[in-house]
Enzyme design. Sequence first.
Site, PDB file in Angstrom:
ATOM      1  N   HIS A 157       0.837  -1.216   0.000  1.00 41.77           N
ATOM      2  CA  HIS A 157       0.000   0.000   0.000  1.00 41.77           C
ATOM      3  C   HIS A 157       0.868   1.260   0.000  1.00 41.77           C
ATOM      4  CE1 HIS A 157      -3.111  -2.907   1.191  1.00 41.77           C
ATOM      5  NE2 HIS A 157      -2.203  -3.344   2.047  1.00 41.77           N
ATOM      6  N   SER A 278      14.584  20.380 -17.996  1.00 39.49           N
ATOM      7  CA  SER A 278      13.356  21.146 -18.194  1.00 39.49           C
ATOM      8  C   SER A 278      13.680  22.393 -18.996  1.00 39.49           C
ATOM      9  CB  SER A 278      12.772  21.522 -16.830  1.00 39.49           C
ATOM     10  OG  SER A 278      11.948  22.662 -16.947  1.00 39.49           O
ATOM     11  N   LYS A 284      15.957  21.025 -12.813  1.00 43.48           N
ATOM     12  CA  LYS A 284      15.282  19.737 -12.985  1.00 43.48           C
ATOM     13  C   LYS A 284      16.134  18.675 -13.667  1.00 43.48           C
ATOM     14  CE  LYS A 284      11.643  18.811 -12.132  1.00 43.48           C
ATOM     15  NZ  LYS A 284      10.454  19.070 -12.951  1.00 43.48           N
ATOM     16  N   GLU A 291       8.890   7.552 -17.382  1.00 47.60           N
ATOM     17  CA  GLU A 291       7.520   8.031 -17.581  1.00 47.60           C
ATOM     18  C   GLU A 291       6.959   7.568 -18.923  1.00 47.60           C
ATOM     19  OE1 GLU A 291       7.168  12.310 -16.707  1.00 47.60           O
ATOM     20  OE2 GLU A 291       8.900  12.013 -15.406  1.00 47.60           O
TER      21      GLU A 291
END
Length: 461
Positions: A157, A278, A284, A291
């Site tokens: 979880h 970025s 970044k 992804e």
Amino acid sequence: MTDSKPLWHGRFGEPPADEMMAFTSSIGFDRRLASDDVTGSRAHTKMLRRVGLLSADEEEAILAALDQVAEELSRSTFVFDAEDIHTAIEARVTELAGAAGAKLHTGRSRNDQVALDLRLFVRREAREVARRVHALQDVLVRRAVEHPDVYLPGYTHLQRAQPVLLAHHLLAHFWALVRDVERWDAVGDRADVSPLGAGALAGSSLPLDPDFVAGELGFAGRFENSLDAVSDRDFVAEALFAAALTQVHLSRLGEEIVLWASEEFGFLVLHDAWSTGSSMLPQKKNPDIAELARGSAGRLIGHLTGLLATLKGLPLAYNLDLQGDKEPVFDAFDTCTRALVAMTGLLGSAEFVAERMQAAADTPAVAATDLAEHLVEQGMPFREAHAAVGALVRQAADRGVPLEELVLTEPRLGPDALVLLEPGQAVQRRTTPGGAGAKPVKRQLAAARARLEEQRGRLDR
Ligand code: ARG
């Protein structure tokens, strides 16, 4: 669109409308099957000679023309100017071989031809994907070997549950990929049946020899039923399922990489070459590969469900709906392959931050199950032990007292139990077969290596 007449012009008084051909032609994507189409045509030509439908000279002329087509394909000079790849190649062969070329399509339909091309493609490419999966497995094992002692929290979880060795966590992904390789093997086997000789749907009045073609192309066997041969796309659906599930595995791995690379977790530092920046935020470092691997899974699942929906209402035998099988298959193979390669690079180069992982795993509550099991060893029923330790954890949280203090003062626990809360203790105590501690993981690693070798042997064959 081409100025030349379609293959089927005889029946028609008027040329086809450009707008129709723009919609129905498949040359834009089935050109990818060009070399498989040539391979199939070579075998078909030899079969036609063997059964006496071509003379030796005709066979030679057609095979020479097919060689020329192959040459043009490899030099990228072949002109893809027809409604589909089968027509384009046949037209070029006829141009090159003259009258003999016009005999190439004897006893054959584009229906059995396209099924053959796609089977050749899937049979070969399934092996290629399996190789890429294998390379990723290899990296997972290597990274596991490099970090024999590092541990981190295992989660259920997404809550810290029990500590596990990093090697154990990495190998969890390894075993999922083992099953993927098995599935890709099965996909290759399923495609390994020759459909050529089924004709449009019912075979032929000519003395064709489908067994010869199957043998010539190295197929394990040939079709049993001509209707099934031209309308079966089960092998495509199975390929799309294997791709979707492999991609789902990459997606789950990707999700963990995204989490681990976040500042909040800080378990993983991505290599500069395998992460992105970025356009606006100078600080970044983004896990784009992970992804995209995660995101693409959605599209690949769509390809599988899309094909199943296409198939579900189709009457026997061939229907042009089936033309829609190719773009999803090509995309699924390409996406899966690229994602595997990129994830292999990412995982091979990323740095695991042992201190962060271990600090997260060394919070005393992560050893709560060991405290309960300590009580069980002294004869307490597990349910009672669970409640007792749960109560201690609650008190610690409510009163803001360190759990260690409560363990020490609890008569049934005390100093013996306190040892269990020391850093790295809990993971060492996971000793059961297949468990997360050093002893079983060592055995697991040996099993993983053996499996890797065995799979390598099969893939190299
Ligand atoms: N382009 C077709 C496909 O991809 C090839 C078979 C076409 N057959 C036909 N009768 N139009 O499935």
